[in-house]
Write an enzyme that holds these catalytic residues in place. Structure first.
Site, short mmCIF file in Angstrom:
data_model
loop_
_atom_site.label_atom_id
_atom_site.label_comp_id
_atom_site.label_asym_id
_atom_site.label_seq_id
_atom_site.Cartn_x
_atom_site.Cartn_y
_atom_site.Cartn_z
N GLU A 52 0.84 -1.20 0.00
CA GLU A 52 0.00 0.00 0.00
C GLU A 52 0.87 1.26 0.00
O GLU A 52 2.08 1.19 0.22
CB GLU A 52 -0.91 0.00 1.22
N LYS A 73 -5.77 10.37 0.99
CA LYS A 73 -5.89 9.02 1.53
C LYS A 73 -7.07 8.36 0.83
O LYS A 73 -8.22 8.80 0.97
CB LYS A 73 -6.11 9.08 3.04
N VAL A 122 -5.71 0.00 2.63
CA VAL A 122 -5.80 -1.45 2.47
C VAL A 122 -6.89 -1.81 1.47
O VAL A 122 -6.69 -2.62 0.56
CB VAL A 122 -6.04 -2.14 3.83
N ASP A 156 -18.30 3.59 13.28
CA ASP A 156 -17.04 3.86 12.58
C ASP A 156 -16.32 2.53 12.35
O ASP A 156 -15.60 2.03 13.22
CB ASP A 156 -16.18 4.82 13.40
N SER A 206 -13.98 0.40 9.48
CA SER A 206 -13.13 0.55 8.29
C SER A 206 -13.65 -0.24 7.11
O SER A 206 -14.12 -1.38 7.25
CB SER A 206 -11.71 0.10 8.62
N SER A 207 -13.52 0.35 5.92
CA SER A 207 -13.91 -0.36 4.69
C SER A 207 -12.96 -1.52 4.39
O SER A 207 -13.28 -2.37 3.56
CB SER A 207 -13.92 0.61 3.50
N ASP A 208 -11.82 -1.57 5.09
CA ASP A 208 -10.90 -2.69 4.93
C ASP A 208 -11.61 -4.01 5.21
O ASP A 208 -11.37 -5.02 4.54
CB ASP A 208 -9.70 -2.57 5.88
N LYS A 231 -4.66 -2.44 14.01
CA LYS A 231 -4.01 -1.42 14.84
C LYS A 231 -4.61 -1.44 16.24
O LYS A 231 -5.82 -1.51 16.42
CB LYS A 231 -4.16 -0.05 14.19
#
Length: 357
Positions: free
Chosen positions: A30, A92, A112, A144, A146-148, A165
């Site tokens: 990435e 981003k 990602v 909230d 993540s789209s990951d 993380k």
């Protein structure tokens, strides 16, 4: 670069195209970690060192980014430096942002989810990163997420990371991955690593101890056509584990500051990581770089093992077909090999179009 290969809207670097055309191992990387993960010139140095580790271990590194509105699969040194100097001026870019960045002719550093998307388009099945996004703490009220995690549920790319993380809610992230049907494995441990820490208190459903075991897992996923990706979590090197408690304390303070300043969405992770680095006097950044390099080492080994496995599988099927068709007269134009046809379905078709050009 005028030597880049253009495939639809994508630009593929010559060495990446060459590797894909011959079925050689490639590892996707990435670019958000370069632009948003650390300052220049440290980001450029780290990017080059990570690529070097991939090469030294038998694979070709393909750093992915969008430059001047063009998705690039593999960056040369000048492009890496440009992205490193752009820093946070590069957008981003997650999957949702791709159309906007491309249409505007802008520069985007892929997260990602976006990196997985582009890797799958050209048939790169292994992707190395530091840590994936996940469900943020208090995500049950903020939503909230993540789209990951969504991308992992629908894109057949194996992600090699140090878990998620530690600024995130790890148990809820793992639960969400289960809901998405994502295979989660841990490398040489029974416990899911927490980025800066080798432990999280969360057990994993699958343990793998060698690159070959990882390759068999990925190969099975591709062969079965599940359509989902998988997460192989690699613990941070033991040398940096001792800093975990210091970093965790800093994370708690950074989270409180983010809440007071109302830092949310895709701005949250860069803010938190930068603040934690400040609070730990650079200890967290050093640990971050170390785990990314370790992931690159493991990821390259996995990519090589996967390539070897796929070649053995392909050759075995070809031998079977040869035996089955021995003595059979084949008319010109009607000689499509069922073994090759079957194997070609294991990876995105664009890979095999590249190989035939």
């Amino acid at each position: 670069d005028q030597n880049d290969f253009i495939l639809g809207n994508l630009k593929i670097a010559p060495d990446i195209y060459e590797a894909l055309s011959h079925g050689n191992p490639v590892v996707a990387l990435e670019s958000t970690i370069i632009s948003h993960g650390m300052p220049y010139p440290q980001n450029l140095q780290t990017a080059k060192e990570v690529e070097a580790i991939v090469r030294e271990n038998g694979a070709v590194p393909a750093t992915i980014a969008i430059l001047d509105g063009v998705p690039c699969i593999g960056l040369n040194n000048a492009q890496l430096e440009r992205l490193a100097k752009l820093g946070m001026n590069a957008q981003k870019t997650s999957r949702r942002d791709i159309p906007h960045v491309v249409a505007a002719g802008s520069n985007g550093a892929t997260t990602v989810s976006a990196t997985m998307f582009f890797a799958s388009k050209v048939g790169i099945p292994v992707f190395v990163t530091g840590g994936i996004g996940g469900v943020h703490r208090h995500g049950e009220t903020t939503m909230d997420i993540s789209s990951d995690l969504i991308e992992l549920g629908k894109t057949s790319v194996a992600v090699i990371s140090a878990g998620v993380k530690s600024i995130l809610d790890i148990p809820r992230t793992l639960q969400y991955l289960e809901t998405q049907g994502v295979t989660v494995a841990a490398y040489r441990t029974n416990e899911f690593p927490a980025f800066f820490s080798g432990t999280s208190g969360c057990k994993v459903p699958c343990r793998v101890d060698t690159p070959e075991q990882c390759a068999r897992l990925i190969h099975a996923n591709l062969k079965l056509g599940l359509g989902s990706g998988m997460l192989i979590a690699v613990p941070i090197p033991e040398k940096y584990v001792s800093a975990g408690n210091i970093i965790e304390s800093a994370i708690q303070k950074a989270l409180e500051e983010a809440k007071l300043k109302n830092v949310t969405g895709n701005a949250a992770t860069p803010f938190l990581l930068a603040r934690v680095n400040e609070l730990t006097g650079g200890v967290s950044l050093a640990a971050n770089i170390a785990l990314v390099k370790n992931n690159a080492f493991v990821g390259a080994k996995i990519a090589v093992a996967l390539t070897n496995l796929q070649r053995c599988s392909k050759n075995g099927r070809l031998r079977t077909v040869i035996k089955q068709t021995a003595g059979t007269q084949v008319t010109a134009g009607e000689h499509q090999n069922p073994a090759v046809e079957e194997y070609s379905q294991l990876l995105p078709s664009v890979f095999f179009r590249c190989a035939s050009l």
